[in-house]
Design a protein around this motif. Structure first.
Motif, PDB file in Angstrom:
ATOM      1  N   UNK A   2     -16.715  -2.096 -16.207  1.00 58.67           N
ATOM      2  CA  UNK A   2     -16.609  -2.361 -14.434  1.00 58.67           C
ATOM      3  C   UNK A   2     -17.929  -2.740 -13.942  1.00 58.67           C
ATOM      4  N   UNK A   3     -18.046  -3.791 -13.312  1.00 65.88           N
ATOM      5  CA  UNK A   3     -19.076  -4.376 -12.581  1.00 65.88           C
ATOM      6  C   UNK A   3     -19.044  -3.928 -11.144  1.00 65.88           C
ATOM      7  N   UNK A   4     -20.187  -3.066 -10.637  1.00 62.80           N
ATOM      8  CA  UNK A   4     -19.913  -2.705  -9.078  1.00 62.80           C
ATOM      9  C   UNK A   4     -20.376  -3.849  -8.187  1.00 62.80           C
ATOM     10  N   UNK A   5     -19.718  -3.962  -7.338  1.00 70.85           N
ATOM     11  CA  UNK A   5     -20.215  -5.181  -6.356  1.00 70.85           C
ATOM     12  C   UNK A   5     -21.392  -5.102  -5.438  1.00 70.85           C
ATOM     13  N   UNK A   6     -22.326  -6.102  -5.603  1.00 68.35           N
ATOM     14  CA  UNK A   6     -23.379  -5.989  -4.884  1.00 68.35           C
ATOM     15  C   UNK A   6     -23.311  -7.006  -3.507  1.00 68.35           C
ATOM     16  N   UNK A   7     -24.190  -6.382  -2.789  1.00 66.96           N
ATOM     17  CA  UNK A   7     -24.283  -7.057  -1.339  1.00 66.96           C
ATOM     18  C   UNK A   7     -25.598  -7.411  -1.068  1.00 66.96           C
ATOM     19  N   UNK A  40     -39.902 -19.453  -5.078  1.00 68.00           N
ATOM     20  CA  UNK A  40     -39.187 -18.358  -4.673  1.00 68.00           C
ATOM     21  C   UNK A  40     -37.595 -18.379  -4.711  1.00 68.00           C
ATOM     22  N   UNK A  41     -37.033 -19.563  -4.238  1.00 65.74           N
ATOM     23  CA  UNK A  41     -35.942 -19.715  -4.419  1.00 65.74           C
ATOM     24  C   UNK A  41     -35.071 -19.658  -5.664  1.00 65.74           C
ATOM     25  N   UNK A  42     -35.791 -20.325  -6.722  1.00 65.25           N
ATOM     26  CA  UNK A  42     -35.367 -20.356  -8.138  1.00 65.25           C
ATOM     27  C   UNK A  42     -35.214 -18.800  -8.495  1.00 65.25           C
ATOM     28  N   UNK A  43     -36.339 -17.919  -7.986  1.00 65.69           N
ATOM     29  CA  UNK A  43     -36.344 -16.622  -8.627  1.00 65.69           C
ATOM     30  C   UNK A  43     -35.069 -15.953  -7.942  1.00 65.69           C
ATOM     31  N   UNK A  44     -34.911 -16.207  -6.743  1.00 66.63           N
ATOM     32  CA  UNK A  44     -33.727 -15.514  -5.951  1.00 66.63           C
ATOM     33  C   UNK A  44     -32.503 -15.708  -6.735  1.00 66.63           C
ATOM     34  N   UNK A  45     -32.320 -17.262  -7.100  1.00 66.68           N
ATOM     35  CA  UNK A  45     -31.040 -17.626  -7.968  1.00 66.68           C
ATOM     36  C   UNK A  45     -30.822 -16.937  -9.168  1.00 66.68           C
ATOM     37  N   UNK A  46     -31.946 -16.662  -9.827  1.00 72.90           N
ATOM     38  CA  UNK A  46     -31.793 -15.916 -11.117  1.00 72.90           C
ATOM     39  C   UNK A  46     -31.375 -14.316 -10.756  1.00 72.90           C
ATOM     40  N   UNK A  47     -31.510 -13.695  -9.777  1.00 65.42           N
ATOM     41  CA  UNK A  47     -31.103 -12.472  -9.448  1.00 65.42           C
ATOM     42  C   UNK A  47     -29.628 -12.455  -9.117  1.00 65.42           C
ATOM     43  N   UNK A  48     -29.110 -13.443  -8.543  1.00 66.80           N
ATOM     44  CA  UNK A  48     -27.938 -13.533  -8.031  1.00 66.80           C
ATOM     45  C   UNK A  48     -26.755 -13.827  -9.277  1.00 66.80           C
ATOM     46  N   UNK A  49     -25.739 -13.109  -9.116  1.00 62.36           N
ATOM     47  CA  UNK A  49     -24.444 -13.148 -10.084  1.00 62.36           C
ATOM     48  C   UNK A  49     -23.184 -13.755  -9.238  1.00 62.36           C
ATOM     49  N   UNK A  67     -26.008 -23.160   0.999  1.00 58.57           N
ATOM     50  CA  UNK A  67     -25.610 -24.349   0.255  1.00 58.57           C
ATOM     51  C   UNK A  67     -26.079 -24.485  -1.148  1.00 58.57           C
ATOM     52  N   UNK A  68     -27.336 -24.005  -1.464  1.00 64.65           N
ATOM     53  CA  UNK A  68     -28.137 -24.210  -2.577  1.00 64.65           C
ATOM     54  C   UNK A  68     -27.505 -22.875  -3.561  1.00 64.65           C
ATOM     55  N   UNK A  69     -27.055 -21.718  -2.938  1.00 63.89           N
ATOM     56  CA  UNK A  69     -26.686 -20.424  -3.604  1.00 63.89           C
ATOM     57  C   UNK A  69     -25.233 -20.867  -3.929  1.00 63.89           C
ATOM     58  N   UNK A  70     -24.334 -21.463  -3.231  1.00 64.79           N
ATOM     59  CA  UNK A  70     -23.158 -21.717  -3.443  1.00 64.79           C
ATOM     60  C   UNK A  70     -22.640 -22.418  -4.405  1.00 64.79           C
ATOM     61  N   UNK A  71     -23.853 -23.683  -4.592  1.00 61.22           N
ATOM     62  CA  UNK A  71     -23.920 -24.637  -5.553  1.00 61.22           C
ATOM     63  C   UNK A  71     -24.132 -24.230  -6.893  1.00 61.22           C
TER      64      UNK A  71
END
Length: 155
Positions: A2-7, A40-49, A67-71
């Motif tokens: 089970x993966x816990x939701x992150x905000x 910095x944005x590339x590093x952030x994108x690597x953190x997100x799931x 838009x970058x994160x969504x895409x």
């Protein structure tokens, strides 16, 4: 498994992105600071799931980042109307870190349909907004120049 939701609450400034991460079922708050650059944005994108939820306050930089994160990550991104976020404006402690944490907690605690979201404008809409702002700047500059010339003439 089970993966816990992150905000993720992200507070953008010209030079940096302050990020607070709140996870369901955990008291622990993760904080990260990224430079507001391509790297910095590339590093952030690597953190997100894909199952993460992200909140940003309104602003041109927020729309571009959303838009970058969504895409790239396909996670849910909410750009929130800053004027309706009383939780942040009523806070006595007003820092980028506290704003990021307040954003993360806000989207964790409120149902999606109750969030004061703002529609993310398309690239075409952003270009049109930019054109309107530039036209207004040129018009004001022209008026100022005419007024300066009139002032010189009369003096």
């Amino acid at each position: 498994m089970s993966t816990k939701k992150r905000y993720f609450g992200i507070d953008l400034s010209k030079r940096s992105m302050e990020v607070a991460i709140v996870t369901d079922g955990s008291e622990k708050i993760l904080r990260k600071t990224y430079s507001n650059t391509v790297e910095g944005k590339k590093a952030l994108l690597k953190t997100l799931k894909p199952l993460d939820t992200v909140a940003l306050e309104t602003g041109n930089g927020s729309f571009l980042l959303a838009r970058l994160i969504e895409s790239r990550v396909s996670c849910k991104v909410h750009v929130l109307n800053a004027g309706k976020l009383h939780i942040i404006f009523e806070s006595l402690k007003k820092t980028d870190k506290s704003d990021a944490l307040n954003l993360a907690r806000f989207i964790q605690r409120h149902p999606e349909d109750e969030l004061p979201t703002v529609t993310i404008p398309s690239e075409e809409e952003m270009a049109m907004r930019s054109s309107v702002v530039e036209q207004e700047r040129i018009s004001k500059s022209r008026t100022a120049s005419i007024n300066a010339l009139k002032n010189l003439y009369w003096n």
